[in-house]
Scaffold this motif. Sequence first.
Motif: not given
Length: 293
Positions: A255-282
Amino acid sequence: MASDQQKFPQQKQETQPGKEHVMNPVPEFTSPEYKPSNKLKGKIALITGGDSGIGRAVCNLFALEGASVAFTYVKGQEDKDAKDTLEIIKKAKGEDAKDPMAIPADLGYDENCKKVVDEVVKGFGRIDILINNAAEQYERGSVEEIDEKRLERVFRTNIFSYFFMTRHALKHMKEGSSIINTTSVNAYKGHATLLDYTSTKGAIVAFTRGLSLELASKKIRVNGVAPGPIWTPLIPASFKQEETAHFGGEVPMKRAGQPIEVAPSYVFLACNHCSSYITGQVLHPNGGTIVNG
């Protein structure tokens, strides 16, 4: 969320950018199951192509998480979607957040990107999070059908704008800021009829990796998200009706995904206390397609 047996009604939009408000069904930009927790409280976020699709879902979640949000859209083509997204953000935003901004712009040109950044900084004072997300794509049967005009247009929107937006936004970003670039699963597996689009998405992966190395010393993180087949206005605006009806059925989740199923990935990467040791990744919200790299 969509079922495993999902099919979409046949539909086709004749112009790009596509329009979310005429899609059937309308893409899902939010979910009652999402529980915000002030992950982005006090942050200033600028999202390109934020009026619809993944961009709209990111705008909504960022607002729910406490950010002040500005987004870009294409004037004339996306006015209704932009107005709808503004209302969505206004309802979602926290008491401490500033009123959202919708900025019309053709981001394929450096001077337009500078104007966008200047307007955001004038209204919000700085930029903490830059989401490079604007994109366009066109089906072509072979490389011989991609002329210089089309190639330049796709590259201007899909990768030139990422360079332009970043170089101007960086003047107003400080330690702890985050840049997130939208690439695509096609950068990893290829796509026979979206050759120019796929090429830009591969460039975005390389741009993300190189920029992350450049900005690591400034403690600004740079990451990417590579969505798989997601139900957005790009789909009916790009593909034939019969292709749209079965869109997303080729992935392991069928099935296709919905935008709401993708958007939390951006929240995770934008949040410093969630992803502070992540850079250069996809990150790869793609319905189960296995990618290497």
